[in-house]
Design a protein around this motif. Structure first.
Motif, PDB file in Angstrom:
ATOM      1  N   ILE A 142       0.844  -1.069   0.017  1.00 41.27           N
ATOM      2  CA  ILE A 142      -0.029  -0.009   0.083  1.00 41.27           C
ATOM      3  C   ILE A 142       0.738   1.454  -0.007  1.00 41.27           C
ATOM      4  O   ILE A 142       0.734   2.021  -0.849  1.00 41.27           O
ATOM      5  CB  ILE A 142      -1.072  -0.007   1.157  1.00 41.27           C
ATOM      6  CG1 ILE A 142      -1.964  -1.143   1.040  1.00 41.27           C
ATOM      7  CG2 ILE A 142      -1.458   1.231   1.286  1.00 41.27           C
ATOM      8  CD1 ILE A 142      -2.788  -1.182   2.252  1.00 41.27           C
ATOM      9  N   GLY A 143       1.786   1.210   0.879  1.00 41.56           N
ATOM     10  CA  GLY A 143       2.678   2.358   0.849  1.00 41.56           C
ATOM     11  C   GLY A 143       3.537   2.604  -0.270  1.00 41.56           C
ATOM     12  O   GLY A 143       3.883   3.732  -0.821  1.00 41.56           O
ATOM     13  N   VAL A 144       4.042   1.355  -1.006  1.00 40.08           N
ATOM     14  CA  VAL A 144       4.893   1.542  -2.168  1.00 40.08           C
ATOM     15  C   VAL A 144       4.020   2.067  -3.342  1.00 40.08           C
ATOM     16  O   VAL A 144       4.017   2.880  -4.162  1.00 40.08           O
ATOM     17  CB  VAL A 144       5.363   0.086  -2.549  1.00 40.08           C
ATOM     18  CG1 VAL A 144       6.020   0.242  -4.049  1.00 40.08           C
ATOM     19  CG2 VAL A 144       6.549  -0.078  -1.708  1.00 40.08           C
ATOM     20  N   ASP A 145       2.700   1.674  -3.377  1.00 36.83           N
ATOM     21  CA  ASP A 145       1.712   1.932  -4.486  1.00 36.83           C
ATOM     22  C   ASP A 145       1.426   3.627  -4.344  1.00 36.83           C
ATOM     23  O   ASP A 145       1.144   4.348  -5.363  1.00 36.83           O
ATOM     24  CB  ASP A 145       0.523   1.423  -4.414  1.00 36.83           C
ATOM     25  CG  ASP A 145      -0.737   1.618  -5.203  1.00 36.83           C
ATOM     26  OD1 ASP A 145      -0.183   1.710  -6.629  1.00 36.83           O
ATOM     27  OD2 ASP A 145      -1.785   1.587  -5.125  1.00 36.83           O
ATOM     28  N   ALA A 146       1.436   3.938  -2.974  1.00 38.00           N
ATOM     29  CA  ALA A 146       1.085   5.541  -2.771  1.00 38.00           C
ATOM     30  C   ALA A 146       2.356   6.360  -3.136  1.00 38.00           C
ATOM     31  O   ALA A 146       2.183   7.501  -3.865  1.00 38.00           O
ATOM     32  CB  ALA A 146       0.926   5.858  -1.188  1.00 38.00           C
ATOM     33  N   THR A 147       3.438   5.844  -2.995  1.00 39.30           N
ATOM     34  CA  THR A 147       4.686   6.500  -3.441  1.00 39.30           C
ATOM     35  C   THR A 147       4.592   6.638  -4.930  1.00 39.30           C
ATOM     36  O   THR A 147       4.880   7.713  -5.625  1.00 39.30           O
ATOM     37  CB  THR A 147       6.002   5.801  -3.232  1.00 39.30           C
ATOM     38  OG1 THR A 147       5.956   5.453  -1.613  1.00 39.30           O
ATOM     39  CG2 THR A 147       7.184   6.365  -3.350  1.00 39.30           C
ATOM     40  N   VAL A 148       4.338   5.494  -5.608  1.00 38.07           N
ATOM     41  CA  VAL A 148       4.302   5.548  -7.289  1.00 38.07           C
ATOM     42  C   VAL A 148       3.238   6.412  -7.716  1.00 38.07           C
ATOM     43  O   VAL A 148       3.504   7.140  -8.627  1.00 38.07           O
ATOM     44  CB  VAL A 148       3.998   3.855  -7.796  1.00 38.07           C
ATOM     45  CG1 VAL A 148       3.452   4.014  -9.244  1.00 38.07           C
ATOM     46  CG2 VAL A 148       4.978   3.118  -7.309  1.00 38.07           C
ATOM     47  N   LYS A 149       2.161   6.737  -6.850  1.00 39.24           N
ATOM     48  CA  LYS A 149       1.068   7.644  -7.529  1.00 39.24           C
ATOM     49  C   LYS A 149       1.238   9.046  -6.939  1.00 39.24           C
ATOM     50  O   LYS A 149       0.491   9.660  -7.176  1.00 39.24           O
ATOM     51  CB  LYS A 149      -0.298   6.981  -6.885  1.00 39.24           C
ATOM     52  CG  LYS A 149      -0.674   5.733  -7.832  1.00 39.24           C
ATOM     53  CD  LYS A 149      -1.986   5.121  -7.246  1.00 39.24           C
ATOM     54  CE  LYS A 149      -2.249   3.850  -7.837  1.00 39.24           C
ATOM     55  NZ  LYS A 149      -3.489   3.172  -7.366  1.00 39.24           N
ATOM     56  N   SER A 150       2.298   9.162  -6.206  1.00 38.55           N
ATOM     57  CA  SER A 150       2.458  10.761  -5.821  1.00 38.55           C
ATOM     58  C   SER A 150       3.078  11.464  -7.034  1.00 38.55           C
ATOM     59  O   SER A 150       3.505  10.991  -7.927  1.00 38.55           O
ATOM     60  CB  SER A 150       3.622  10.493  -4.658  1.00 38.55           C
ATOM     61  OG  SER A 150       3.229   9.759  -3.576  1.00 38.55           O
ATOM     62  N   PRO A 151       2.928  12.744  -6.694  1.00 39.13           N
ATOM     63  CA  PRO A 151       3.493  13.770  -7.888  1.00 39.13           C
ATOM     64  C   PRO A 151       5.076  13.528  -8.034  1.00 39.13           C
ATOM     65  O   PRO A 151       5.494  13.430  -6.911  1.00 39.13           O
ATOM     66  CB  PRO A 151       2.936  15.181  -7.209  1.00 39.13           C
ATOM     67  CG  PRO A 151       1.901  14.864  -6.406  1.00 39.13           C
ATOM     68  CD  PRO A 151       2.040  13.432  -5.757  1.00 39.13           C
ATOM     69  N   ALA A 152       5.459  13.369  -9.031  1.00 40.73           N
ATOM     70  CA  ALA A 152       6.912  13.381  -9.300  1.00 40.73           C
ATOM     71  C   ALA A 152       7.545  14.708  -9.160  1.00 40.73           C
ATOM     72  O   ALA A 152       8.293  15.203 -10.385  1.00 40.73           O
ATOM     73  CB  ALA A 152       7.160  12.715 -10.861  1.00 40.73           C
ATOM     74  N   ASP A 153       7.517  15.414  -8.305  1.00 36.59           N
ATOM     75  CA  ASP A 153       8.403  16.730  -8.014  1.00 36.59           C
ATOM     76  C   ASP A 153       9.303  16.839  -7.095  1.00 36.59           C
ATOM     77  O   ASP A 153       9.681  17.814  -6.884  1.00 36.59           O
ATOM     78  CB  ASP A 153       6.956  17.629  -7.859  1.00 36.59           C
ATOM     79  CG  ASP A 153       6.364  17.446  -6.456  1.00 36.59           C
ATOM     80  OD1 ASP A 153       6.680  16.574  -5.743  1.00 36.59           O
ATOM     81  OD2 ASP A 153       5.209  17.956  -6.109  1.00 36.59           O
ATOM     82  N   GLY A 154       9.616  15.519  -6.332  1.00 40.71           N
ATOM     83  CA  GLY A 154      10.569  15.364  -5.638  1.00 40.71           C
ATOM     84  C   GLY A 154      10.207  15.667  -4.072  1.00 40.71           C
ATOM     85  O   GLY A 154      11.057  15.704  -3.099  1.00 40.71           O
ATOM     86  N   HIS A 155       8.931  15.852  -3.783  1.00 38.55           N
ATOM     87  CA  HIS A 155       8.613  16.274  -2.555  1.00 38.55           C
ATOM     88  C   HIS A 155       7.907  15.118  -1.720  1.00 38.55           C
ATOM     89  O   HIS A 155       7.586  14.998  -0.627  1.00 38.55           O
ATOM     90  CB  HIS A 155       7.554  17.463  -2.435  1.00 38.55           C
ATOM     91  CG  HIS A 155       7.913  18.803  -2.718  1.00 38.55           C
ATOM     92  ND1 HIS A 155       8.176  19.317  -3.995  1.00 38.55           N
ATOM     93  CD2 HIS A 155       8.593  19.835  -1.908  1.00 38.55           C
ATOM     94  CE1 HIS A 155       8.844  20.476  -3.948  1.00 38.55           C
ATOM     95  NE2 HIS A 155       8.949  20.751  -2.982  1.00 38.55           N
ATOM     96  N   GLN A 156       7.788  13.951  -2.522  1.00 34.67           N
ATOM     97  CA  GLN A 156       7.476  12.701  -1.862  1.00 34.67           C
ATOM     98  C   GLN A 156       8.607  11.456  -1.996  1.00 34.67           C
ATOM     99  O   GLN A 156       8.988  11.417  -3.261  1.00 34.67           O
ATOM    100  CB  GLN A 156       6.144  12.301  -2.537  1.00 34.67           C
ATOM    101  CG  GLN A 156       4.931  13.097  -2.153  1.00 34.67           C
ATOM    102  CD  GLN A 156       4.924  14.539  -2.870  1.00 34.67           C
ATOM    103  OE1 GLN A 156       4.367  15.502  -2.197  1.00 34.67           O
ATOM    104  NE2 GLN A 156       5.316  14.328  -4.084  1.00 34.67           N
ATOM    105  N   PHE A 157       8.678  10.932  -1.096  1.00 32.00           N
ATOM    106  CA  PHE A 157       9.697   9.719  -1.354  1.00 32.00           C
ATOM    107  C   PHE A 157       9.268   8.676  -0.119  1.00 32.00           C
ATOM    108  O   PHE A 157       8.461   9.058   0.463  1.00 32.00           O
ATOM    109  CB  PHE A 157      11.197  10.130  -1.428  1.00 32.00           C
ATOM    110  CG  PHE A 157      11.884  10.613  -0.262  1.00 32.00           C
ATOM    111  CD1 PHE A 157      12.809   9.974   0.332  1.00 32.00           C
ATOM    112  CD2 PHE A 157      11.262  11.955   0.530  1.00 32.00           C
ATOM    113  CE1 PHE A 157      13.251  10.747   1.690  1.00 32.00           C
ATOM    114  CE2 PHE A 157      11.850  12.536   1.337  1.00 32.00           C
ATOM    115  CZ  PHE A 157      12.806  11.768   2.169  1.00 32.00           C
ATOM    116  N   ALA A 158      10.063   7.615  -0.295  1.00 33.07           N
ATOM    117  CA  ALA A 158       9.612   6.563   0.748  1.00 33.07           C
ATOM    118  C   ALA A 158      10.767   5.625   1.073  1.00 33.07           C
ATOM    119  O   ALA A 158      12.034   5.553   0.489  1.00 33.07           O
ATOM    120  CB  ALA A 158       8.687   5.555   0.053  1.00 33.07           C
ATOM    121  N   LEU A 159      10.828   5.289   2.401  1.00 38.13           N
ATOM    122  CA  LEU A 159      11.881   4.150   2.812  1.00 38.13           C
ATOM    123  C   LEU A 159      11.351   2.718   3.015  1.00 38.13           C
ATOM    124  O   LEU A 159      10.254   2.785   3.486  1.00 38.13           O
ATOM    125  CB  LEU A 159      12.343   4.598   4.495  1.00 38.13           C
ATOM    126  CG  LEU A 159      13.283   3.720   4.836  1.00 38.13           C
ATOM    127  CD1 LEU A 159      14.700   3.755   3.986  1.00 38.13           C
ATOM    128  CD2 LEU A 159      13.395   4.058   6.158  1.00 38.13           C
TER     129      LEU A 159
END
Length: 322
Positions: free
Chosen positions: A75-92
């Motif tokens: 769920i978290g990885v999917d949320a990361t994939v669907k985040s805006p690709a502007d550098g303000h969202q990333f994941a560990l």
């Protein structure tokens, strides 16, 4: 005519290049969100908060941890994939949602949907037993399991998790017949060993350190090539003649595909600087982790290799999510 046309084209696209550079130069423009695909309070969450705090100091913007637990981290990885690709969202993330779950079930993403930034930390897996089991070495455990097949049990954090895959790999390499007992998370799986419901487990080093210190759990081996700095007297599986029994949790930073190159570079450099700082390395060690950075290509290659390894174990052990 051609010169005038070319000059007009350059004039038209120049603002696009200028705005791209300006975007990178001005980034970040607001707080960053660091997605953690697991519940608050776990080892991933702790590592993410340490990294986020250090990055915030250098970037001049807060880094807010956003816990998106569920479905083995997918769920978290999917949320990361669907985040805006502007550098303000990333994941560990740990390897599970990248290398494990895609081999067990259909997930709404692939490795190609991600930008791999850098590895962050390694936590070695260890094979532990209850001190009342009477088992004091890995050789003794294997001998006991072979002498009385399927009479010993091991716990895991659930089907398809790193402890499950790791122990099935151990069974395949040794021929030991040990029964799997899945639990809903690492904490209850460790509690089952402490209470004597099961005799053993393979688990990340971090949560068992206090129990190893007080003697309630006996650490038989580190499932890796190098000994853990926190337990220098515990041998590795490689030293014990099991070179293929390698299992550790490698944490890394990922982001949505398509982040502008300049922004991606700045995001990665801020993360690498934070992880490699002496302060962070010392804090990681206290958490049972080892700081480890990499190039994006190295991180991607590692996850592909892990996926291939996990697929083989899942297939041979006939592991399912049922």
């Amino acid at each position: 005519m051609h010169r005038r046309t070319f000059a007009s084209l350059l004039a038209a696209i120049a603002p696009l290049f200028a705005s791209g550079h300006a975007w990178a130069d001005n980034w970040p423009t607001r707080p960053l969100k660091l997605i953690v695909p697991y519940a608050a309070g776990g080892p991933t969450d702790a590592i993410a908060r340490m990294i986020g705090t250090k990055m915030a100091a250098s970037l001049g913007q807060p880094v807010v941890v956003d816990n998106r637990a569920g479905a083995g981290g997918t769920i978290g990885v999917d949320a990361t994939v669907k985040s805006p690709a502007d550098g303000h969202q990333f994941a560990l993330v740990a390897p599970g949602p990248l290398a494990g779950m895609p081999n067990l079930t259909k997930v709404p993403y692939s490795l190609d949907d991600l930008e791999f930034l850098t590895l962050a930390a390694r936590i070695p897996s260890v094979i532990v037993v209850n001190r009342k089991s009477g088992i004091t070495s890995l050789e003794q455990l294997i001998a006991k399991a072979k002498a009385a097949p399927n009479t010993l049990n091991y716990s895991s954090a659930g089907a398809g998790t790193t402890p499950h895959i790791g122990f099935e790999l151990f069974k395949r390499e040794t021929g030991a017949a040990i029964v799997h007992v899945p639990y809903k998370g690492a904490a209850p799986a460790i509690s089952a060993v402490l209470s004597g419901e099961v005799q053993m487990t393979m688990v990340d080093l971090l949560p068992i350190l206090p129990f190893a210190a007080n003697g309630n759990l006996v650490v038989l081996a580190v499932a890796g090539k190098t000994r853990a700095p926190q337990l220098p007297d515990v041998p590795t599986t490689v030293e014990l003649g099991l070179p293929n029994v390698l299992m550790e949790t490698t944490y890394g930073l990922i982001a949505p595909k398509g982040i502008p190159a300049g922004v991606q570079t700045q995001l990665r450099e801020a993360a690498v600087a934070a992880i490699n700082s002496p302060e962070m390395k010392e804090r990681f060690l206290k958490q049972g982790a080892i700081a480890a950075t990499s190039t994006p290509a190295e991180y991607r290659s590692l996850m592909q290799a892990e996926s291939d390894k996990w697929r083989g174990v899942i297939s041979s052990a006939k592991i399912t999510l049922d």
